[in-house]
Design a protein around this motif. Structure first.
Motif, PDB file in Angstrom:
ATOM      1  N   THR A  27       0.860  -1.175   0.000  1.00 40.03           N
ATOM      2  CA  THR A  27       0.000   0.000   0.000  1.00 40.03           C
ATOM      3  C   THR A  27       0.899   1.228   0.000  1.00 40.03           C
ATOM      4  O   THR A  27       1.586   1.510   0.985  1.00 40.03           O
ATOM      5  CB  THR A  27      -0.917  -0.001   1.239  1.00 40.03           C
ATOM      6  OG1 THR A  27      -1.684  -1.215   1.254  1.00 40.03           O
ATOM      7  CG2 THR A  27      -1.863   1.180   1.211  1.00 40.03           C
ATOM      8  N   LYS A  44      -2.335   0.630  -4.741  1.00 38.26           N
ATOM      9  CA  LYS A  44      -2.116  -0.761  -4.361  1.00 38.26           C
ATOM     10  C   LYS A  44      -1.894  -1.583  -5.625  1.00 38.26           C
ATOM     11  O   LYS A  44      -2.850  -1.993  -6.294  1.00 38.26           O
ATOM     12  CB  LYS A  44      -3.321  -1.313  -3.598  1.00 38.26           C
ATOM     13  CG  LYS A  44      -3.605  -0.618  -2.275  1.00 38.26           C
ATOM     14  CD  LYS A  44      -4.803  -1.253  -1.584  1.00 38.26           C
ATOM     15  CE  LYS A  44      -5.144  -0.579  -0.281  1.00 38.26           C
ATOM     16  NZ  LYS A  44      -6.309  -1.209   0.390  1.00 38.26           N
ATOM     17  N   GLU A  49      -0.199  -7.837  -3.972  1.00 35.42           N
ATOM     18  CA  GLU A  49      -1.271  -8.466  -3.216  1.00 35.42           C
ATOM     19  C   GLU A  49      -0.805  -9.787  -2.611  1.00 35.42           C
ATOM     20  O   GLU A  49      -0.186 -10.616  -3.292  1.00 35.42           O
ATOM     21  CB  GLU A  49      -2.475  -8.722  -4.119  1.00 35.42           C
ATOM     22  CG  GLU A  49      -3.140  -7.445  -4.602  1.00 35.42           C
ATOM     23  CD  GLU A  49      -4.319  -7.694  -5.541  1.00 35.42           C
ATOM     24  OE1 GLU A  49      -4.900  -6.718  -6.025  1.00 35.42           O
ATOM     25  OE2 GLU A  49      -4.643  -8.879  -5.797  1.00 35.42           O
TER      26      GLU A  49
END
Length: 267
Positions: A27, A44, A49
């Motif tokens: 982030t 992001k 992820e």
């Protein structure tokens, strides 16, 4: 957000400012700059992820964007302006940063809309959600305000099946609006509602919100359902539709089965 600021968010150059280190996924805080226009934002990238056992890899950014589209289709603007776009680390979600006020004072004036306090300091009219102890063993309570702006967010969470409504994901902006952030694990077909906003469990949903959900149902039967299908699966679009239909048919906030499922950490 003005058209110029929107253009900067959607296509401006992303200049890295820093990183939110306690986030579970990459982030990054950036400025989106287009000419004289600059918008502070959160970026992001999909490549950052973290893999999850119950959500397909590489889908969280799309779920964030789909959740934003649902909020906008309802006319609620609960989620800050969000886009999917390329950035310095590849394609990802870019969302307008929300500045929040510094809290000072006694009682409710010194508390965020979702906060922690001692049992004897819970303001009148607030909901006590969870009792616990701090690191020194002192009793504390997780609380949230009985605020219609926050209630609307709680209804949105039911619709999008939010599995991660932490206290820190509900922000009161300097403009007086209340915004929800971090919607990467939403819109699953299975019931995964985990939230700190259990204060309205078992209560009727306000009629104005029910009417808006009725409008969402109509839009999902048309082009909006097709549009969402670019970001979530057809089954997930159907599940969203069914949750909306169920809410209109029985406009009552769900009660948890057994203990209240709350994301951890709660903030």
């Amino acid at each position: 957000m003005s058209a110029e600021e929107s253009d900067a968010l959607e296509s401006g150059e992303l200049t890295l400012i820093g990183r939110i280190t306690d986030a579970s996924n990459a982030t990054l805080v950036c400025d989106a700059v287009s000419g004289a226009n600059s918008v502070r934002c959160v970026y992001k990238p999909i490549r950052g992820e973290r893999a999850l056992w119950d959500f397909p890899d590489g889908t969280l950014a799309g779920r964030e964007y789909a959740s934003y589209l649902v909020s906008e289709q309802l006319g609620w603007s609960v989620i800050p302006h969000t886009v999917l776009r390329e950035g310095p680390f590849g394609r990802g979600m870019v969302q307008r940063w929300i500045d929040t006020p510094d809290r000072h004072g006694d009682g409710a004036a010194g508390l965020d809309l979702v906060d922690i306090c001692t049992p004897d300091a819970v303001p009148e009219g607030w909901f006590a959600i969870l009792q616990a102890t701090d690191m020194e063993g002192n009793p504390i309570v997780l609380i949230h305000a009985d605020d219609p702006r926050l209630q609307r967010m709680a209804v949105l969470d039911v619709l999008i099946n939010n599995a991660d409504r932490k206290g820190g994901h509900a922000l009161e902006g300097l403009d007086g609006s209340v915004y929800g952030v971090d919607h990467g694990i939403c819109l699953h077909t299975e019931n995964k509602l985990r939230t700190v906003l259990w204060g309205w469990a078992g209560t009727e949903v306000p009629g104005t919100l029910v009417a808006d959900v009725g409008g969402l149902i109509s839009s999902l039967e048309g082009d909006f359902g097709v549009r969402l299908g670019a970001y979530i699966t057809p089954d997930e679009v159907v599940a969203l539709y069914e949750r909306a239909v169920d809410l209109v048919a029985a406009p009552v906030m769900p009660r948890p089965r057994g203990r209240r499922p709350i994301p951890w950490p709660a903030f």
